[in-house]
Design an enzyme around this catalytic site. Structure first.
Site, short mmCIF file in Angstrom:
data_model
loop_
_atom_site.label_atom_id
_atom_site.label_comp_id
_atom_site.label_asym_id
_atom_site.label_seq_id
_atom_site.Cartn_x
_atom_site.Cartn_y
_atom_site.Cartn_z
N ILE A 125 -9.52 -34.93 1.88
CA ILE A 125 -10.86 -35.12 2.45
C ILE A 125 -11.70 -36.00 1.52
O ILE A 125 -12.68 -36.57 1.93
CB ILE A 125 -11.59 -33.79 2.73
N ASP A 126 -11.29 -36.09 0.25
CA ASP A 126 -12.09 -36.83 -0.74
C ASP A 126 -11.98 -38.35 -0.58
O ASP A 126 -12.77 -39.09 -1.15
CB ASP A 126 -11.66 -36.46 -2.16
N MET A 168 -18.57 -31.81 -1.63
CA MET A 168 -17.32 -31.90 -2.40
C MET A 168 -17.06 -33.31 -2.93
O MET A 168 -17.50 -34.29 -2.33
CB MET A 168 -16.14 -31.43 -1.56
N ARG A 170 -15.01 -34.21 -6.77
CA ARG A 170 -15.06 -33.97 -8.22
C ARG A 170 -15.10 -35.26 -9.01
O ARG A 170 -15.85 -35.40 -9.96
CB ARG A 170 -13.82 -33.17 -8.65
N HIS A 275 -16.33 -25.01 1.21
CA HIS A 275 -15.07 -25.20 1.91
C HIS A 275 -15.21 -25.38 3.42
O HIS A 275 -14.22 -25.72 4.06
CB HIS A 275 -14.10 -24.06 1.58
O1 F6P Z 1 -9.42 -31.21 -1.42
C1 F6P Z 1 -10.10 -31.74 -2.52
C2 F6P Z 1 -11.20 -30.83 -2.85
O2 F6P Z 1 -11.81 -30.58 -1.64
C3 F6P Z 1 -12.27 -31.25 -3.86
O3 F6P Z 1 -13.26 -32.08 -3.36
C4 F6P Z 1 -12.79 -29.90 -4.29
O4 F6P Z 1 -13.39 -29.97 -5.55
C5 F6P Z 1 -11.54 -29.10 -4.34
O5 F6P Z 1 -10.71 -29.62 -3.34
C6 F6P Z 1 -11.71 -27.62 -4.14
O6 F6P Z 1 -10.47 -27.02 -4.26
P1 F6P Z 1 -10.14 -25.48 -4.13
O7 F6P Z 1 -9.71 -25.28 -2.71
O8 F6P Z 1 -9.01 -25.27 -5.07
O9 F6P Z 1 -11.38 -24.70 -4.43
#
Ligand code: F6P
Length: 345
Positions: A125-126, A168, A170, A275
């Site tokens: 998704i990033d 989201m 990082r 999420h």
């Molecule tokens: O899929 C990538 C991502 O959505 C990042 O943007 C986010 O920081 C990370 O996954 C979150 O991951 P997790 O599901 O491990 O909390």
């Protein structure tokens, strides 16, 4: 040919479209397909399901992945590589398709270098994978961000508030940038561009002074004001690929909200979209892209193209070297941020 497929890393809407695309194209080509469960974990442990027309019927309309996902890194597991080799040999897999982001595809590339037949399909998704113009999941995610911002405009305006929205991303700010631009954020902050909280406050105060008495600040979870970094309290935990787990402590959204409230008279709230950005049914764009990538991956397997990845280039889906995809993250170029800044304030 016997094709294996797995989905690794954070899920993304469109994964099921890939699984369906691979399965239907493979069956029509006279091949059979096995899905390994929970990403690389399934390949290490040999847990799998067989995929046929019935198992994949209409799944492209659903988010998530019927094969489940995990952030398992086989190179952190004792004899991980040997165990994958064994799994594939026992199941007589001729070609393994790894659907994932930088981490999952990084493993795929290493396995291909070890002589396994592996093909990559890009997912996140990033949207931060190199060598492909877009990744599926991104379009669904930014539409969610846009809808959230649309709703926040009305409540922020009614209460004359600043809403800080943590999005989201990082290491790359594509979601904050595109979601923020589409949703009319008045300030957008990205990991690629360090920000200064005083400047953010000054811009907000100017906006209020000009009579626009509310504001939306879209901040990517990895954005930093170096002077504030010590206030951001992420959990010390890292995932199997060594990434810090953002969103598990006090994130930049909350810290920035507190700072704006302290430094100005503006009433401020923060929202962490979290999420929900990864969930739900994929957009038409992501369903079609996932389907096309899945079909292309089978064509590549038939052509014996190991160590390669199906990628979107312009309007075409083409085969590119996996090394191109995993070398460096695709971050937001400065010029694109400058375009977004024209609409700040
Ligand atoms: O899929 C990538 C991502 O959505 C990042 O943007 C986010 O920081 C990370 O996954 C979150 O991951 P997790 O599901 O491990 O909390």
């Amino acid at each position: 040919m016997h094709i294996g497929i797995l989905t690794g890393g954070g899920d993304a809407p469109g994964l099921n479209a890939v699984i369906r695309g691979v399965t239907i194209r493979a069956l029509k080509g006279g091949h059979r397909v096995t899905g390994f469960l929970r990403g690389w974990k399934g390949a290490v442990e040999g847990t799998s399901v067989s995929l046929d027309e019935e198992t994949v019927r209409d799944i492209h309309i659903e988010g998530g992945t019927i094969l489940l996902s995990s952030r398992t890194n086989p190179f952190n597991i004792e004899n991980g590589l040997e165990r994958i080799r064994e799994t594939l040999e026992n199941a007589s897999i001729d070609c393994l398709m790894a659907v994932g982001g930088e981490d999952t595809l990084g493993v795929a590339q290493k396995l291909a270098a070890e002589g396994l037949t592996v093909i990559g399909v890009p997912k996140t998704i990033d949207n931060d994978l190199s060598a492909t113009d877009y990744t599926f999941g991104f379009d669904t995610a930014i539409n969610l961000v846009m809808s959230a911002l649309d709703k926040l405009h009305t409540t922020a305006r009614s209460h004359e508030r600043v809403m800080v929205v943590e999005i989201m991303g990082r290491h790359a700010g594509w979601m904050a940038l595109h979601g923020g631009m589409a949703g009319g954020a008045h300030i957008i902050l990205l990991p690629e561009e360090e920000f200064d909280t005083d400047e953010v406050c000054a811009l907000l105060e100017k906006r209020y002074a000009e009579g626009h008495r509310y504001a939306i600040v879209a901040v990517a979870e990895g954005a930093t004001d170096p002077k504030l970094a010590r206030h951001i309290m992420h959990s010390a935990a890292t995932d199997a690929f060594g990434h810090v787990q953002l969103g598990t402590g006090i994130g930049v959204g909350e810290v920035l909200k507190n700072e704006i409230a302290d430094r100005t008279d503006l009433e401020t709230r923060h929202v962490v979209l979290g999420h929900v950005q990864r969930g739900g049914s994929p957009t038409a764009f992501d369903r079609v892209l996932g389907t096309r990538l899945g079909v292309k991956a089978v064509e590549m397997a038939e052509a014996g193209e190991s160590g390669m990845m199906a990628a979107l280039r312009g309007t075409e889906v083409v085969a590119v070297d996996l090394a191109e995809a995993v070398g460096t993250l695709k971050t937001v170029p400065h010029e694109q941020y400058e375009t977004a800044k024209l609409f700040f304030g």
